[in-house]
Design a protein around this motif. Structure first.
Motif, mmCIF file in Angstrom:
data_model
loop_
_atom_site.group_PDB
_atom_site.id
_atom_site.type_symbol
_atom_site.label_atom_id
_atom_site.label_comp_id
_atom_site.label_asym_id
_atom_site.label_seq_id
_atom_site.Cartn_x
_atom_site.Cartn_y
_atom_site.Cartn_z
ATOM 1 N N ALA A 105 0.834 1.915 -0.892
ATOM 2 C CA ALA A 105 1.183 1.295 0.292
ATOM 3 C C ALA A 105 0.180 0.548 0.855
ATOM 4 O O ALA A 105 0.592 -0.456 1.693
ATOM 5 C CB ALA A 105 1.627 2.591 1.220
ATOM 6 N N LEU A 106 -0.979 0.491 0.613
ATOM 7 C CA LEU A 106 -2.187 -0.237 1.258
ATOM 8 C C LEU A 106 -2.301 -1.229 0.317
ATOM 9 O O LEU A 106 -3.694 -1.851 0.520
ATOM 10 C CB LEU A 106 -3.184 0.508 1.735
ATOM 11 C CG LEU A 106 -3.037 1.660 2.595
ATOM 12 C CD1 LEU A 106 -3.999 2.415 3.191
ATOM 13 C CD2 LEU A 106 -2.238 1.222 3.755
ATOM 14 N N PRO A 125 -5.420 -6.297 9.177
ATOM 15 C CA PRO A 125 -4.146 -6.896 9.513
ATOM 16 C C PRO A 125 -3.278 -7.308 8.440
ATOM 17 O O PRO A 125 -2.114 -6.900 8.425
ATOM 18 C CB PRO A 125 -4.748 -8.196 10.580
ATOM 19 C CG PRO A 125 -6.021 -7.507 10.952
ATOM 20 C CD PRO A 125 -6.713 -6.993 9.763
ATOM 21 N N GLU A 126 -3.712 -7.718 7.567
ATOM 22 C CA GLU A 126 -2.943 -8.346 6.473
ATOM 23 C C GLU A 126 -2.362 -7.337 5.780
ATOM 24 O O GLU A 126 -1.219 -7.228 5.269
ATOM 25 C CB GLU A 126 -3.629 -9.458 5.482
ATOM 26 C CG GLU A 126 -2.789 -9.953 4.343
ATOM 27 C CD GLU A 126 -1.726 -10.831 4.820
ATOM 28 O OE1 GLU A 126 -0.640 -10.944 4.162
ATOM 29 O OE2 GLU A 126 -1.747 -11.404 5.945
ATOM 30 N N VAL A 127 -3.177 -6.475 5.502
ATOM 31 C CA VAL A 127 -2.636 -5.070 4.559
ATOM 32 C C VAL A 127 -1.685 -4.137 5.623
ATOM 33 O O VAL A 127 -0.609 -3.731 5.045
ATOM 34 C CB VAL A 127 -3.927 -4.081 4.231
ATOM 35 C CG1 VAL A 127 -3.403 -2.814 3.759
ATOM 36 C CG2 VAL A 127 -4.840 -4.815 3.124
ATOM 37 N N GLU A 128 -1.926 -4.086 6.805
ATOM 38 C CA GLU A 128 -1.122 -3.218 7.645
ATOM 39 C C GLU A 128 0.213 -4.051 7.645
ATOM 40 O O GLU A 128 1.308 -3.108 7.882
ATOM 41 C CB GLU A 128 -1.814 -3.159 9.062
ATOM 42 C CG GLU A 128 -1.066 -2.331 9.875
ATOM 43 C CD GLU A 128 -1.722 -2.059 11.250
ATOM 44 O OE1 GLU A 128 -1.392 -1.036 11.860
ATOM 45 O OE2 GLU A 128 -2.598 -2.742 11.642
ATOM 46 N N HIS A 129 0.405 -5.247 7.778
ATOM 47 C CA HIS A 129 1.342 -5.888 7.654
ATOM 48 C C HIS A 129 2.682 -5.542 6.557
ATOM 49 O O HIS A 129 3.766 -5.566 6.723
ATOM 50 C CB HIS A 129 1.369 -7.402 8.016
ATOM 51 C CG HIS A 129 2.732 -8.224 7.967
ATOM 52 N ND1 HIS A 129 3.458 -8.233 9.034
ATOM 53 C CD2 HIS A 129 3.173 -9.085 7.070
ATOM 54 C CE1 HIS A 129 4.547 -8.838 8.643
ATOM 55 N NE2 HIS A 129 4.481 -9.358 7.527
ATOM 56 N N HIS A 130 2.000 -5.163 5.498
ATOM 57 C CA HIS A 130 2.823 -4.764 4.372
ATOM 58 C C HIS A 130 2.693 -3.378 3.844
ATOM 59 O O HIS A 130 3.406 -3.150 2.704
ATOM 60 C CB HIS A 130 2.181 -5.496 2.944
ATOM 61 C CG HIS A 130 2.316 -7.139 3.080
ATOM 62 N ND1 HIS A 130 3.143 -7.816 2.855
ATOM 63 C CD2 HIS A 130 1.095 -8.091 3.516
ATOM 64 C CE1 HIS A 130 3.164 -8.939 3.008
ATOM 65 N NE2 HIS A 130 1.809 -9.302 3.511
ATOM 66 N N VAL A 131 2.339 -2.382 4.916
ATOM 67 C CA VAL A 131 2.604 -0.988 4.501
ATOM 68 C C VAL A 131 3.969 -0.485 4.293
ATOM 69 O O VAL A 131 4.976 -0.947 5.183
ATOM 70 C CB VAL A 131 1.915 -0.126 5.722
ATOM 71 C CG1 VAL A 131 2.061 1.328 5.503
ATOM 72 C CG2 VAL A 131 0.315 -0.297 5.910
#
Length: 619
Positions: free
Chosen positions: A357-358, A446-452
């Motif tokens: 997920a991350l 933020p870039e990782v969180e956007h694709h969770v």
């Protein structure tokens, strides 16, 4: 039982066939569907294992099928024979059941990997090797399966061979296991020299009949246990398993949680008659298990990589299994082996779902606030965490509590107390993982969180099944010492229990008191983790680390065991090898050869121009 002659060999043969087909044609013909043949093969082996389990119930004698005479050399007669009894059937269900779920999970987790077909080929070969290990009817075939799973672990840990860390971890696992396997091999040889056979039934019958010296039996038991220490990652041969997390997450779940690392536990339980006849060796087994349990648990407190926390947890839980074997609680050890396979495989696969997920992130300090974003992963991991912590009524409670109770009632109060402290630490670091990963504010990039995103159902489905087993699987062991699980295994361990004079008294008020104590200790660890990482996450962990800076640094650096090995064993080996090269190889061997050449050269130079009729060759 006639069908068993066909069905038993098919159980390991199917994964072997899947390995051969996938490896040979996977790259060209089934590249994008390389999972189907291995998954179907494992599922078929699971169905056949259930059939074997059903047919072996209540049988007093094992079913043995001899395929052919493997080694016919004088008195050294070793058949290639498979044996199935109640213990084997349990191991078959664990290996094929958990293996099938992990194979299905891998379809979603590994699908975009360029080595997809190679991954499934290696996994199938590992499954074949592990099945041969648990189905062997003699120690030599057991040793063959033992070495084969070690080879497969090298392939799978170093699967990402282009990464230096993965290649190094694979070599570390292989070399460390060779140390233990050296002792195991000597133990197998000593069995044959002493008893004249390697077949299980004949070995155990001769040991029961007496006539073998106690010192010899102790030597055999300790040499066998040396092999178990390597394969099951017991101190001081535990160092390979945390680094093995460099392999793909499904590899961690299959090899380093549910199957390969339990091979040592299985081997000691299989050799129960030998160990029961060498009580001093059992003390060593229990002591090393207890020390490993608390030693690895302390390291788990300070790890930040989500998979490394689980790796040290595995080492610690394996220590509990050897604590049980040390007091003759054979069935309790196998019971914990089974429940541990459920919840630890779930913890690794759930961790893999978080990493998926991350977008590959494994540092828990860069997570947080995920419980509403990936709810299926969260709730299944919570179930596994409660099971690992030993909270009633989850599976780990029944098996871990029984081990602690058996040690207390056997008079091993120090071991019981060590196990209780380790249980407290286990509950703390397990829910530290849960709270740092899923609770609180987000610490993600933020870039990782956007694709969770939640994982696909090919990954979530196995999590749900393992979650259910983590909740209800422990009830097979109720009441403690006399549950359905224990009665099923009774024919296997009856000879060893007779040697020890063990008899099960059934559930007593003392068991209830010990259960309450165990649950209170586990809940205390969870509450402390909640206070540290939910109530005061911004200051309390930092303050605790600052006040115990030396202790924190020691456990963060894994008690410097790797550094000690680097400074002693590795340095001495490397420097000693260089000295041998300079002195023996270059100095003596090469020196002797080159010296003879120089001698003839000098002789020719002296004789040519000086003696009458001498000659000199001119250019």
């Amino acid at each position: 039982m006639e069908d068993m002659n066909v069905i038993v060999p098919l159980i390991p043969a199917l994964p072997l066939a899947a390995f051969i087909v996938t490896l040979l044609v996977g790259r060209w013909y089934i590249k994008d569907a390389a999972h189907w043949i291995p998954i179907l093969a494992m599922a078929a082996s699971l169905v056949l294992s259930v059939f074997v389990w059903w047919n072996i119930r209540g049988e007093e004698h094992p079913f043995v099928i001899e395929l052919w005479r493997w080694v016919p050399v004088g008195d050294f007669q070793v058949p290639l024979a498979l044996m199935v009894d109640q213990l084997t059937s349990i191991m078959l269900l664990v290996v094929t059941g958990v293996g099938t779920l992990i194979f299905i999970y891998s379809k979603g987790y590994m699908h975009d990997d360029p080595g997809y077909y190679r991954f499934y080929a290696y996994m199938s070969l590992f499954a074949f090797s592990m099945l041969m290990l648990v189905m062997s009817a003699n120690y030599l075939l057991l040793y063959l399966g033992w070495e084969a799973v070690g080879l497969c672990s090298y392939y799978l840990i170093g699967f990402y061979y282009h990464k230096p860390s993965a290649a190094s971890a694979g070599k570390k696992a292989f070399i460390t296991n060779r140390v233990g396997d050296f002792g195991f091999g000597l133990g197998v040889m000593l069995i044959f020299v002493t008893l004249g056979t390697l077949n299980y039934t004949e070995v155990f019958e001769k040991v029961q009949a007496g006539g073998v010296g106690e010192g010899t039996l102790m030597a055999i038991a300790l040499l066998l246990f040396m092999g178990a220490m390597g394969k099951s990652a017991q101190f001081p041969l535990h160092v390979w398993l945390p680094d093995a997390m460099e392999g793909p997450t499904p590899v961690s779940a299959l090899i380093h949680a549910a199957t390969m690392v339990t091979a040592g536990v299985y081997m000691v339980a299989r050799s129960a008659v030998i160990f029961a006849s060498a009580p001093d060796a059992m003390l060593v087994v229990g002591a090393i298990g207890a020390f490993t349990a608390i030693f690895a648990a302390t390291i788990g407190i300070a790890q930040n990589d989500i998979k490394r926390v689980m790796a040290y947890s595995t080492v610690s839980q394996l220590g509990y299994m050897f604590m049980a074997l040390g007091v003759g609680a054979w069935a309790a050890a196998i019971f914990h082996l089974m429940t541990h396979a459920f919840f630890k495989a779930l913890l690794f696969l759930g961790s893999g779902s978080v990493i998926h997920a991350l977008s590959g992130e494994q540092d828990m300090r860069k997570m947080g606030g995920l419980r509403s974003r990936i709810p299926y992963t969260y709730w299944t991991l919570v179930a596994a965490a409660f099971a690992l912590a030993g909270v009633f009524p989850f599976a780990g409670f029944w098996s871990k509590d029984e081990i602690l109770g058996m040690n207390f009632k056997d008079g091993a109060y120090v071991v019981w107390l060590v196990g209780l402290v380790a249980a407290f630490i286990t509950a703390f670091y397990t829910f530290r993982l849960i709270f740092m990963t899923f609770w609180g504010r987000s610490r993600m990039d933020p870039e990782v969180e956007h694709h969770v995103h939640e994982s696909p159902w090919s990954m979530i489905g196995p999590l749900v099944v393992l979650g259910a087993l983590s909740i209800v699987g422990g009830f097979l062991g109720f009441p403690p010492e006399n549950g359905v699980f224990h009665k099923f295994l009774e024919p296997v361990f009856e000879p060893a229990n007779a040697i020890l004079g063990v008899h099960h008294e059934g559930f007593a008020p003392l068991d209830l008191v010990l259960m309450v104590v165990s649950v209170v200790v586990a809940l205390s660890g969870i509450v402390l983790a909640y206070w540290f990482y939910v109530v005061r996450p911004d200051d309390l962990p930092q303050k605790a680390g600052a006040r115990a800076r030396v202790l924190y640094r020691a456990i963060f650096n894994k008690w410097y065991i790797d550094e000690i090995y680097d400074a002693t064993v590795i340095r001495l080996t490397v420097d000693g090898s260089r000295w041998l090269w300079r002195v023996v190889d270059a100095g003596i061997i090469d020196g002797a050869v080159n010296g003879i050449g120089r001698l003839w050269d000098l002789g020719g130079a002296w004789c040519g121009p000086c003696r009458p009729g001498g000659y000199r060759i001119t250019p």
